[in-house]
Design a protein around this motif. Sequence first.
Motif, PDB file in Angstrom:
ATOM      1  N   GLU A   1      -6.479  -4.066 -21.074  1.00  0.00           N
ATOM      2  CA  GLU A   1      -5.647  -4.820 -20.129  1.00  0.00           C
ATOM      3  C   GLU A   1      -4.250  -4.234 -19.968  1.00  0.00           C
ATOM      4  N   ASN A   2      -3.837  -3.346 -20.899  1.00  0.00           N
ATOM      5  CA  ASN A   2      -2.515  -2.735 -20.757  1.00  0.00           C
ATOM      6  C   ASN A   2      -2.555  -1.421 -19.982  1.00  0.00           C
ATOM      7  N   ASP A   3      -3.709  -1.093 -19.427  1.00  0.00           N
ATOM      8  CA  ASP A   3      -3.896   0.139 -18.647  1.00  0.00           C
ATOM      9  C   ASP A   3      -3.847  -0.222 -17.160  1.00  0.00           C
ATOM     10  N   ILE A   4      -2.822   0.270 -16.457  1.00  0.00           N
ATOM     11  CA  ILE A   4      -2.643  -0.080 -15.040  1.00  0.00           C
ATOM     12  C   ILE A   4      -3.169   1.015 -14.112  1.00  0.00           C
ATOM     13  N   SER A   5      -3.903   1.982 -14.660  1.00  0.00           N
ATOM     14  CA  SER A   5      -4.338   3.124 -13.848  1.00  0.00           C
ATOM     15  C   SER A   5      -5.311   2.719 -12.743  1.00  0.00           C
ATOM     16  N   ALA A   6      -6.017   1.597 -12.913  1.00  0.00           N
ATOM     17  CA  ALA A   6      -6.991   1.170 -11.908  1.00  0.00           C
ATOM     18  C   ALA A   6      -6.419   0.134 -10.947  1.00  0.00           C
ATOM     19  N   PHE A   7      -5.132  -0.187 -11.082  1.00  0.00           N
ATOM     20  CA  PHE A   7      -4.530  -1.213 -10.230  1.00  0.00           C
ATOM     21  C   PHE A   7      -4.530  -0.782  -8.770  1.00  0.00           C
ATOM     22  N   ASP A   8      -4.944  -1.704  -7.895  1.00  0.00           N
ATOM     23  CA  ASP A   8      -4.950  -1.454  -6.455  1.00  0.00           C
ATOM     24  C   ASP A   8      -4.109  -2.538  -5.780  1.00  0.00           C
ATOM     25  N   TYR A   9      -3.032  -2.124  -5.172  1.00  0.00           N
ATOM     26  CA  TYR A   9      -2.070  -3.059  -4.575  1.00  0.00           C
ATOM     27  C   TYR A   9      -2.712  -3.920  -3.486  1.00  0.00           C
ATOM     28  N   ASN A  10      -3.531  -3.322  -2.660  1.00  0.00           N
ATOM     29  CA  ASN A  10      -4.154  -4.070  -1.572  1.00  0.00           C
ATOM     30  C   ASN A  10      -5.108  -5.128  -2.098  1.00  0.00           C
ATOM     31  N   ARG A  11      -5.848  -4.787  -3.160  1.00  0.00           N
ATOM     32  CA  ARG A  11      -6.737  -5.792  -3.761  1.00  0.00           C
ATOM     33  C   ARG A  11      -5.912  -6.941  -4.342  1.00  0.00           C
ATOM     34  N   PHE A  12      -4.785  -6.607  -4.984  1.00  0.00           N
ATOM     35  CA  PHE A  12      -3.941  -7.662  -5.544  1.00  0.00           C
ATOM     36  C   PHE A  12      -3.456  -8.611  -4.449  1.00  0.00           C
ATOM     37  N   CYS A  13      -2.985  -8.055  -3.356  1.00  0.00           N
ATOM     38  CA  CYS A  13      -2.497  -8.893  -2.254  1.00  0.00           C
ATOM     39  C   CYS A  13      -3.611  -9.781  -1.702  1.00  0.00           C
ATOM     40  N   LYS A  14      -4.791  -9.202  -1.560  1.00  0.00           N
ATOM     41  CA  LYS A  14      -5.930  -9.944  -1.013  1.00  0.00           C
ATOM     42  C   LYS A  14      -6.290 -11.134  -1.909  1.00  0.00           C
ATOM     43  N   TYR A  15      -6.422 -10.857  -3.215  1.00  0.00           N
ATOM     44  CA  TYR A  15      -6.908 -11.922  -4.083  1.00  0.00           C
ATOM     45  C   TYR A  15      -5.798 -12.854  -4.560  1.00  0.00           C
ATOM     46  N   LEU A  16      -4.543 -12.455  -4.420  1.00  0.00           N
ATOM     47  CA  LEU A  16      -3.473 -13.420  -4.606  1.00  0.00           C
ATOM     48  C   LEU A  16      -3.643 -14.540  -3.587  1.00  0.00           C
ATOM     49  N   SER A  17      -3.941 -14.168  -2.343  1.00  0.00           N
ATOM     50  CA  SER A  17      -4.107 -15.143  -1.272  1.00  0.00           C
ATOM     51  C   SER A  17      -5.393 -15.939  -1.412  1.00  0.00           C
ATOM     52  N   GLU A  18      -6.478 -15.298  -1.869  1.00  0.00           N
ATOM     53  CA  GLU A  18      -7.790 -15.944  -1.871  1.00  0.00           C
ATOM     54  C   GLU A  18      -8.119 -16.677  -3.164  1.00  0.00           C
ATOM     55  N   VAL A  19      -7.538 -16.236  -4.310  1.00  0.00           N
ATOM     56  CA  VAL A  19      -7.891 -16.823  -5.606  1.00  0.00           C
ATOM     57  C   VAL A  19      -6.692 -17.506  -6.262  1.00  0.00           C
ATOM     58  N   PHE A  20      -5.627 -16.753  -6.482  1.00  0.00           N
ATOM     59  CA  PHE A  20      -4.560 -17.248  -7.342  1.00  0.00           C
ATOM     60  C   PHE A  20      -3.719 -18.336  -6.675  1.00  0.00           C
ATOM     61  N   ILE A  21      -3.341 -18.143  -5.423  1.00  0.00           N
ATOM     62  CA  ILE A  21      -2.560 -19.185  -4.753  1.00  0.00           C
ATOM     63  C   ILE A  21      -3.391 -20.456  -4.559  1.00  0.00           C
ATOM     64  N   PRO A  22      -4.659 -20.361  -4.127  1.00  0.00           N
ATOM     65  CA  PRO A  22      -5.450 -21.596  -4.026  1.00  0.00           C
ATOM     66  C   PRO A  22      -5.580 -22.342  -5.356  1.00  0.00           C
ATOM     67  N   MET A  23      -5.736 -21.592  -6.466  1.00  0.00           N
ATOM     68  CA  MET A  23      -5.832 -22.269  -7.764  1.00  0.00           C
ATOM     69  C   MET A  23      -4.502 -22.905  -8.142  1.00  0.00           C
TER      70      MET A  23
END
Length: 680
Positions: free
Chosen positions: A112-134
């Motif tokens: 979990e401390n490895d950010i090499s696979a982080f994708d900014y667009n995926r984060f933006c998408k699922y912030l809107s679809e998963v995290f904000i709704p929760m």
Amino acid sequence: MRRHISALLIAVLGMLPAYPWPGMAMPELHVEGRWLVDENGNRVNLHGFGQTYSPWFNEQGKRWSNYNVKACLDYNKGLIDDIMEAGWKFNFLRLHMDPYWSNIPGVHTKGENDISAFDYNRFCKYLSEVFIPMAEYAVSKGLYVVMRPPGVCPEEIAVGDAYHKYLKKVWGYVSSQKRLTDNPHIMFELANEPVRIKDTDGEYRSNTDGCNRNLTQFFQEIVDLMRGNGCDNILWIPGTGYQSQYAGFATYPVKGDNIGYAVHVYPGWYGSDAMEPSHELGGGYGGHFDAFAAGWDAQIAPAAEIAPIMVTEMDWAPSSYGASWGKSITGKMLGQGFGGNFKVIADNTGNVSWMIFTGPEWLAKFKDEPGKEGNYTFLNDPEACPWPVYHWFRDYAGEKMDVSQPELCLSPRSEVVASEYVVTTGGVKGAALIGEGDGFEINFTGIGDVAFSNPDIMGFKDGKFFAYEQGETECVIHYLSGDEEATSEIKFISTPFPMTEECFNPSIWETGSFDASTGSVTTGQYGFAGWKYTNPLDLSKYDYLIAEIQSPSSCGLSFRVYDIDNYWTDPAVADFGNDTRVVMDLRNLKSTNGRIMNRNHLYFIGFWTYGGSPFRLKAVFACNDLDADSSVDTIDGVNRIVNVTSIDGKCIRTGVSESKAAEGLPPGIYIAGGKKIIVR
């Protein structure tokens, strides 16, 4: 005798809990000084649980998978419903924006401390679809929300490094989302478990002045970025050492409005009790309340003096259940165990919000039905966190609790309050009024005036006695026992080297043992035993520090002194070899590396051995006369090491009861009851 006691009438000092349950309006909170407060200025502490939105953390993939947004939301919303229906008085949720959603599928990472696979667009998408709704759903159920970023910090961070830029990218986007920033019930925890940060010399460390300055800069830049985007939400700042080190924020606070500090607390940390020894964060020693309180005062209290504290990870249970991150027991308040002592410490601090990190799938199954000894489960065992916490949170919420009449207790907890206590100079001793319920305890306010015959020796504040100087003092405690006033009279003896099982720590490094009746000490392998001073010990009045053992040792015994609050720094060392006495010249104290040491702030004093073989300790004392010796006197049936100090350049002994001062002692000058006594 049992009675119903309303928490609204005898709530823990400083606690004015918010009551945002389903169907009730949630107050808007902000920070004023060291407090969370509502619109009317009422001080508020929050109590909560956590959720992580990934298949593994949702019952190991049994409930949903394959980036199924609807299944994820349905499952986790259902857990919130079930938890609230079970009667939990939670009023905040810690929401992990898990990297399951923001990492590129199929890309291997080291953790979990490895950010090499982080994708900014995926984060933006699922912030809107998963995290904000929760988050919005939790708020609709009466829960404030604390959102934390995806994953955990790498073990080494630095201002301007890749991880710093990653956090800025995450929080820069989050702080621009009006669904979040326009919602005053949503807060943000800016990182999870920083460990070490680059110091001013380029080395990675924690808790040094340079590290503390850089850590504040690291998070100040993120705070300023978020504020620049119009985000006025409450922000919680983590410390280093896996979120255990906060003293530096007293010197270098993060500036701005609505700032608090997010803390983690686990068994074995801060000198607390752990069932299974841990070397992390100075753990491994069952320090009980006094050591736990001293460790908390060293690292958390400085931040709590300037801002609110939120404990965003903590739980405990016997390891046999396999259902908790922390491994310990609730124990007895002011006695052995972790959970009860944490509650007393948090309540005494006053401005601490906290949660249990137990999986929500467990919390949803909870039933307020007592278990039976010998047939307990994780959810009804009083030694696991769910059972007592369920009732503590209901008490915070103002519900009536069926508990016994509270009684005055001091640490270490015993059946009755003793008439005399030996304490370590610079140390603390807890006091509380405690009532017993069905498998849980409740601590109450009601300790009033506390007076000392010699206030230079001891003081009392926030439920703790503090030993300022070496010496003796009488103490009178006034308190409420139910509806009646009561008084206890206690004598305190403060000494820097008490050889009692409560004060001598055989397990500062590795697990050891100590028998106070014989002076026998056995360390763990390559272990260290002795005294740890949260408030550093000042021996600047003395020229010599002497240690004596009862007979020669064969365990590689050495006497060691540290002037830095870190066991892994270089100490002054005196090897015993075949001798029974070693002397350190405090006027010319040097470490093993030749570093000149400071005798006016000493943090560890004790003994190192190969381990496994006992030695018998006789005395440790400071003096101004190389011919000084020590004696062991039996006073009132208790073997007590009498400590040597100095008056007018002559050797004297302290810690002797006045009535016994001259009985059986060799000629000398003694101090007893604050008086000088000469034995000829």
